[in-house]
Design a protein around this motif. Structure first.
Motif, PDB file in Angstrom:
ATOM      1  N   GLY A  17     -53.933  10.337 -20.963  1.00 49.29           N
ATOM      2  CA  GLY A  17     -53.199  10.264 -19.691  1.00 49.29           C
ATOM      3  C   GLY A  17     -52.956  11.660 -19.136  1.00 49.29           C
ATOM      4  N   ASP A  29     -58.514  11.030 -19.491  1.00 46.36           N
ATOM      5  CA  ASP A  29     -57.932  10.182 -18.436  1.00 46.36           C
ATOM      6  C   ASP A  29     -59.084   9.531 -17.663  1.00 46.36           C
ATOM      7  N   LYS A  49     -59.239   9.763 -14.605  1.00 43.71           N
ATOM      8  CA  LYS A  49     -59.466  10.652 -13.449  1.00 43.71           C
ATOM      9  C   LYS A  49     -58.930  12.046 -13.761  1.00 43.71           C
ATOM     10  N   LEU A  75     -49.946   8.826 -23.506  1.00 48.18           N
ATOM     11  CA  LEU A  75     -49.217   8.608 -22.248  1.00 48.18           C
ATOM     12  C   LEU A  75     -50.013   7.764 -21.258  1.00 48.18           C
ATOM     13  N   CYS A 115     -55.121   0.288 -23.992  1.00 44.11           N
ATOM     14  CA  CYS A 115     -55.052   1.740 -24.282  1.00 44.11           C
ATOM     15  C   CYS A 115     -54.290   1.963 -25.586  1.00 44.11           C
ATOM     16  N   SER A 146     -45.171   6.927 -25.489  1.00 47.05           N
ATOM     17  CA  SER A 146     -44.228   6.968 -24.355  1.00 47.05           C
ATOM     18  C   SER A 146     -43.834   5.560 -23.953  1.00 47.05           C
ATOM     19  N   SER A 147     -42.676   5.119 -24.471  1.00 45.51           N
ATOM     20  CA  SER A 147     -42.123   3.837 -24.028  1.00 45.51           C
ATOM     21  C   SER A 147     -41.238   4.088 -22.809  1.00 45.51           C
ATOM     22  N   ILE A 166     -38.595   9.767 -14.925  1.00 44.79           N
ATOM     23  CA  ILE A 166     -38.903  11.204 -14.948  1.00 44.79           C
ATOM     24  C   ILE A 166     -39.450  11.610 -13.576  1.00 44.79           C
TER      25      ILE A 166
HETATM   26  P1  NAD Z   1     -49.030   8.508 -14.519  1.00 39.47           P
HETATM   27  O1  NAD Z   1     -49.459   7.241 -13.873  1.00 39.47           O
HETATM   28  O2  NAD Z   1     -48.914   9.724 -13.664  1.00 39.47           O
HETATM   29  O3  NAD Z   1     -49.962   8.842 -15.760  1.00 39.47           O
HETATM   30  C1  NAD Z   1     -50.598   7.865 -16.539  1.00 39.47           C
HETATM   31  C2  NAD Z   1     -52.060   8.242 -16.615  1.00 39.47           C
HETATM   32  O4  NAD Z   1     -52.725   7.291 -17.448  1.00 39.47           O
HETATM   33  C3  NAD Z   1     -52.770   8.198 -15.259  1.00 39.47           C
HETATM   34  O5  NAD Z   1     -53.315   9.455 -14.931  1.00 39.47           O
HETATM   35  C4  NAD Z   1     -53.847   7.151 -15.437  1.00 39.47           C
HETATM   36  O6  NAD Z   1     -55.052   7.431 -14.762  1.00 39.47           O
HETATM   37  C5  NAD Z   1     -54.034   7.162 -16.949  1.00 39.47           C
HETATM   38  N1  NAD Z   1     -54.665   5.923 -17.395  1.00 39.47           N
HETATM   39  C6  NAD Z   1     -54.330   4.641 -17.052  1.00 39.47           C
HETATM   40  N2  NAD Z   1     -55.178   3.782 -17.604  1.00 39.47           N
HETATM   41  C7  NAD Z   1     -56.069   4.502 -18.319  1.00 39.47           C
HETATM   42  C8  NAD Z   1     -57.208   4.169 -19.082  1.00 39.47           C
HETATM   43  N3  NAD Z   1     -57.597   2.901 -19.211  1.00 39.47           N
HETATM   44  N4  NAD Z   1     -57.903   5.152 -19.669  1.00 39.47           N
HETATM   45  C9  NAD Z   1     -57.534   6.449 -19.522  1.00 39.47           C
HETATM   46  N5  NAD Z   1     -56.460   6.831 -18.799  1.00 39.47           N
HETATM   47  C10 NAD Z   1     -55.748   5.872 -18.199  1.00 39.47           C
HETATM   48  O7  NAD Z   1     -47.630   8.179 -15.225  1.00 39.47           O
HETATM   49  P2  NAD Z   1     -46.580   9.167 -15.894  1.00 39.47           P
HETATM   50  O8  NAD Z   1     -45.363   9.151 -15.051  1.00 39.47           O
HETATM   51  O9  NAD Z   1     -47.222  10.460 -16.231  1.00 39.47           O
HETATM   52  O10 NAD Z   1     -46.247   8.351 -17.220  1.00 39.47           O
HETATM   53  C11 NAD Z   1     -46.809   8.679 -18.484  1.00 39.47           C
HETATM   54  C12 NAD Z   1     -46.335   7.667 -19.516  1.00 39.47           C
HETATM   55  O11 NAD Z   1     -44.906   7.648 -19.577  1.00 39.47           O
HETATM   56  C13 NAD Z   1     -46.749   6.220 -19.243  1.00 39.47           C
HETATM   57  O12 NAD Z   1     -47.004   5.578 -20.455  1.00 39.47           O
HETATM   58  C14 NAD Z   1     -45.528   5.618 -18.600  1.00 39.47           C
HETATM   59  O13 NAD Z   1     -45.466   4.225 -18.749  1.00 39.47           O
HETATM   60  C15 NAD Z   1     -44.433   6.322 -19.376  1.00 39.47           C
HETATM   61  N6  NAD Z   1     -43.163   6.353 -18.633  1.00 39.47           N
HETATM   62  C16 NAD Z   1     -43.044   7.133 -17.520  1.00 39.47           C
HETATM   63  C17 NAD Z   1     -41.852   7.135 -16.814  1.00 39.47           C
HETATM   64  C18 NAD Z   1     -41.664   7.963 -15.586  1.00 39.47           C
HETATM   65  O14 NAD Z   1     -40.579   7.920 -15.020  1.00 39.47           O
HETATM   66  N7  NAD Z   1     -42.651   8.737 -15.148  1.00 39.47           N
HETATM   67  C19 NAD Z   1     -40.783   6.342 -17.245  1.00 39.47           C
HETATM   68  C20 NAD Z   1     -40.956   5.556 -18.372  1.00 39.47           C
HETATM   69  C21 NAD Z   1     -42.145   5.585 -19.083  1.00 39.47           C
END
Ligand code: NAD
Ligand code: GDD
Length: 316
Positions: free
Chosen positions: A8, A32, A34, A70, A96, A115-116, A178
């Motif tokens: 991620g 990732d 992308k 992530l 994933c 990352s939950s 976050i």
């Molecule tokens: P984000 O969407 O910016 O990043 C997640 C990344 O995972 C993306 O770039 C996406 O392209 C990649 N991804 C998705 N499916 C994929 C696949 N099949 N193969 C490869 N890559 C893949 O989200 P984030 O805010 O950076 O969150 C990161 C982690 O933290 C996630 O697990 C999210 O559930 C968890 N989380 C985030 C928050 C928050 O507030 N940002 C809160 C709770 C939990």
């Protein structure tokens, strides 16, 4: 030199994590679907790949000592609470998690971070906006209000099972909303902090910004740098978690919108409209975090919002 994999890495938290790990002197591989759209990627090696494919997962864990998982199909309230993406969210994120964890264990990876989310907490404890309960031990009986939350709960259990049965060391954080620069700020997956900044930045002087719900729902938001600090501290501790990584500075969503308006320096009013709202109240409970890591976040929400506003204003 320790070799780290960030799954991620093209996303918001993953991008920031890669940068921090590089500063700490590790060799880092990112994977990732992308590239990071804001150019936030300093990994030594970046693989574009789909972790729903077990062969890709097998390939990316080769030679790796520690993994940060992530990658997930996620978004803010406009994405996870409408119900329209439930099947994809559950399927994509679970695949994933299954593939990365399974491949890591087989490859002999020593430690893995998962990352939950606070979205796994039961809805029945988050009905009173002024007094939500999100202590780690309040997770059961389980009753998350979204399929996204159910998948997170399932995966927490999956990771802990691997630790028990196969000995791979696991660390689990429950992130509480976050935010910060280089996070999704438009397109439908953005969360409230970015949405408030964007709406205030785009509004004309004297205009109004739309806020979903009655605005009395509450949340807390943690700035990205403090999130990364906590993740590294957790990873370097001997505590598996799950543990909350969030802020205890709870605010109503209308007051949060007012904060963004004040930062913009414009005269704007708020229009509350119907929209996906999720739980009525949510706040991090940092007792366990402090007890186990002897650390807690200290930056004010407003400071983080000022930096985020500036970044989003520049994007526009
Ligand atoms: P984000 O969407 O910016 O990043 C997640 C990344 O995972 C993306 O770039 C996406 O392209 C990649 N991804 C998705 N499916 C994929 C696949 N099949 N193969 C490869 N890559 C893949 O989200 P984030 O805010 O950076 O969150 C990161 C982690 O933290 C996630 O697990 C999210 O559930 C968890 N989380 C985030 C928050 C928050 O507030 N940002 C809160 C709770 C939990
Ligand atoms: N996104 C967004 N956009 N939310 C808005 C808006 C808007 O324009 N206006 C008001 N809100 C309200 C939502 O209705 C919700 O009640 C609150 O702001 C917070 O919304 P989000 O930031 O989108 O999501 P969340 O806090 O309900 O859930 C997020 O945090 C979880 C962890 O705490 C999501 O990002 C989840 O994926 C994450 O796991």
């Amino acid at each position: 030199m320790k070799k780290i994999l960030v799954c991620g890495a093209g996303g918001f938290i993953g991008g920031h994590l890669v940068n921090r790990l590089k500063k700490e002197g590790f060799w880092v591989r990112g994977v990732d679907l992308k590239e990071n759209e804001y150019g936030n990627n300093n990994s030594d090696e970046f693989i574009i790949g789909d972790l729903r494919d077990p062969e890709i997962a097998k390939k990316v864990v080769k030679g790796i000592d520690e993994v940060y998982q992530l990658a997930a199909d996620m978004g803010g309230a406009g994405y996870i609470f409408t119900g329209e993406h439930d099947a994809d969210v559950m399927n994509n994120s679970a695949l994933c998690n299954l593939n990365v964890l399974g491949a890591s264990q087989k490859e002999g990876v020593k430690k893995i971070f998962y990352s939950s989310s606070a979205c796994m907490y039961p809805e029945y404890n988050q009905m009173d906006p002024n007094n939500p309960k999100c202590s780690e031990d309040s997770a059961y009986p389980a009753a998350p209000d979204s399929e996204y939350g159910w998948e997170k709960l399932f995966s927490e259990r999956l990771y802990l099972s691997y630790q028990r049965n196969y000995g791979i060391e696991v660390r689990i954080a429950r992130f509480h909303n976050i935010f910060g620069p280089q996070g999704t700020w438009n397109g439908g997956k953005e969360k409230a902090p970015a949405a408030m900044c964007r709406k205030a930045a785009e509004a004309m002087e004297g205009g109004q910004i739309e806020v979903w719900g009655d605005g009395k729902q509450t949340r807390s938001f943690l700035y990205i740098d403090e999130c990364i600090e906590a993740v590294l501290r957790l990873m370097n501790s001997d505590f598996s978690g799950p543990v909350n990584i969030g802020s205890e500075e709870m605010i109503s969503i209308n007051d949060f919108a007012k904060m963004a308006i004040e930062i913009s320096g414009k005269e704007l009013s708020i229009k509350n409209i119907e929209g996906p709202t999720g739980v009525r109240g949510r706040n991090s409970d940092n007792k366990l975090l402090f007890e186990k890591l002897n650390w807690q976040p200290s930056q004010s929400l407003k400071d983080g919002m000022r930096t985020t506003y500036k970044w989003i204003e520049n994007q526009i």
